[in-house]
Enzyme design. Structure first.
Site, PDB file in Angstrom:
ATOM      1  N   ILE A 113       0.678  -1.345   0.150  1.00 43.11           N
ATOM      2  CA  ILE A 113       0.262   0.068  -0.164  1.00 43.11           C
ATOM      3  C   ILE A 113       0.411   1.335   0.013  1.00 43.11           C
ATOM      4  CG2 ILE A 113      -0.430  -0.194   2.766  1.00 43.11           C
ATOM      5  CD1 ILE A 113      -3.426   0.673   2.100  1.00 43.11           C
ATOM      6  N   LYS A 114       2.088   1.226   0.093  1.00 42.80           N
ATOM      7  CA  LYS A 114       3.055   2.280   0.190  1.00 42.80           C
ATOM      8  C   LYS A 114       3.820   2.432  -0.968  1.00 42.80           C
ATOM      9  CE  LYS A 114       3.452   2.886   5.705  1.00 42.80           C
ATOM     10  NZ  LYS A 114       2.476   4.602   5.420  1.00 42.80           N
ATOM     11  N   THR A 115       3.338   1.707  -1.399  1.00 41.66           N
ATOM     12  CA  THR A 115       4.452   1.611  -2.922  1.00 41.66           C
ATOM     13  C   THR A 115       3.692   2.458  -3.926  1.00 41.66           C
ATOM     14  OG1 THR A 115       5.285  -0.813  -2.248  1.00 41.66           O
ATOM     15  CG2 THR A 115       4.995   0.192  -4.661  1.00 41.66           C
TER      16      THR A 115
END
Length: 342
Positions: A113-115
């Site tokens: 999700i943080k990519t």
């Protein structure tokens, strides 16, 4: 540094170098004819897949097997931008259906999700599919996993602004209020509210409509401050509304001063001011944000107001907000210097 498989389908497969169906591709090594000083230690599987990826990029091949290859690389390294970009170009080149790709990307998004790259791929898919409504529900679900994730919020704002249809915007304020009901200190939700209310591209209301919106947003912010007086997000929102509407801070001085006292009076007021709700009993007072707000009101009064602002800043530096002592001392020096030049 090493690259290892990430979450996802980690089923063991033969190396591409050992697959007969890939025998026609000449792999290209990353460090071909180069002796790097500090090489990255890739796993054999990752090195094999990326060597073949460079091979097909060299020839320009776009096919079903390229989709399988890029998926393999992405599962091992979700931040591989070139794999994502070439994958999207391949999808378009072979006229692959994009709906199944979005389903696959849903899984990649939740796992990484943080990519940034996975969110960019979603943006490309949404631009092509032109069906943004279900995406809002997906984003809300993603925020449950990480409610302040920058990429998730950025994608939501892009979606709203890019498609810019009333049906998308209609549910945003209730959505934000649900988040703030859960966590009134969610600065990301406060920021999104300002975006929705004041920064929508074609929402250029004028006259009474704009005044009503500003009045509504000031009341909303003050209600949330009364709920949690030391919530910096709500105070910043209050300032943002005033700055955006070019309304002097002095118009809210009476409200803010209620939060600068040492404690809430025991006696209930004869008349409850609904426009300027007071702090609740048990609130931690004085509120630093309120003191700062009132000091700014006095500073804006000019030379005559500076001594009162300095008195508040000194109290902040010495007692109420000592961690920012140097900042408050700077404010004092700056205001005095400006007043002497006036």
């Amino acid at each position: 540094m090493s690259v290892t498989p990430s979450t996802g389908d980690n089923t063991e497969r033969a190396l591409y170098a050992d697959r007969p169906e890939w025998a026609d591709v000449a792999p290209v090594a990353q460090y071909e004819n180069i002796q790097p000083l500090a090489p990255i230690f890739y796993t054999p599987e990752y090195k094999d897949a990326t060597d073949y990826f460079r091979g097909i990029m060299k020839t320009g091949e776009k096919s079903e097997r390229v989709l399988e290859l890029t998926e393999t690389i992405i599962r091992m390294n979700p931040a591989h931008y070139s794999a994502w970009q070439y994958r999207y170009e391949t999808l378009l080149a072979i006229s692959a259906p994009l709906e199944p790709e979005l389903v696959l990307t849903n899984a990649f998004t939740k796992a990484s999700i943080k990519t940034y790259q996975v969110w960019h791929h979603r943006r490309l898919l949404q631009t092509a599919l032109r069906d943004p409504a279900p995406e809002l529900a997906f984003i809300e679900d993603a925020l449950r996993a990480d409610v302040k994730n920058y990429h998730t919020w950025s994608h939501r704002q892009w979606l709203l602004a890019h498609f810019d249809v009333p049906e998308l915007w209609a549910g945003e304020l209730p959505f934000i209020e649900r988040l703030l009901a859960y966590d009134v200190r969610n600065n990301s939700a406060w920021h999104h509210r300002f975006f929705v209310v004041f920064e929508r591209g074609n929402a250029s209301g004028t006259g009474q409509e704009t005044e009503d919106v500003v009045r509504r947003e000031l009341a909303f912010a003050k209600d949330k401050i009364a709920l949690a007086p030391n919530n910096a997000s709500a105070w910043n929102y209050l300032r943002g509304v005033l700055d955006h509407a070019h309304v002097p801070y002095a118009t809210q001085a009476a409200f803010a001063k209620q939060y600068t006292v040492d404690s809430v009076p025991d006696a209930e007021p004869d008349v409850l001011d609904l426009e300027d709700p007071p702090p609740p009993h048990g609130a931690q007072l004085p509120c630093v944000a309120a003191l700062e707000f009132v000091a700014d009101v006095h500073e804006a009064e000019g030379k005559d107001g500076v001594p009162r602002a300095v008195e508040i800043w000194r109290a902040l530096a010495d007692t109420h907000d000592t961690i920012r002592k140097k900042y408050w001392e700077y404010r004092i020096r700056d205001a005095i210097a400006n007043a002497s030049e006036a």
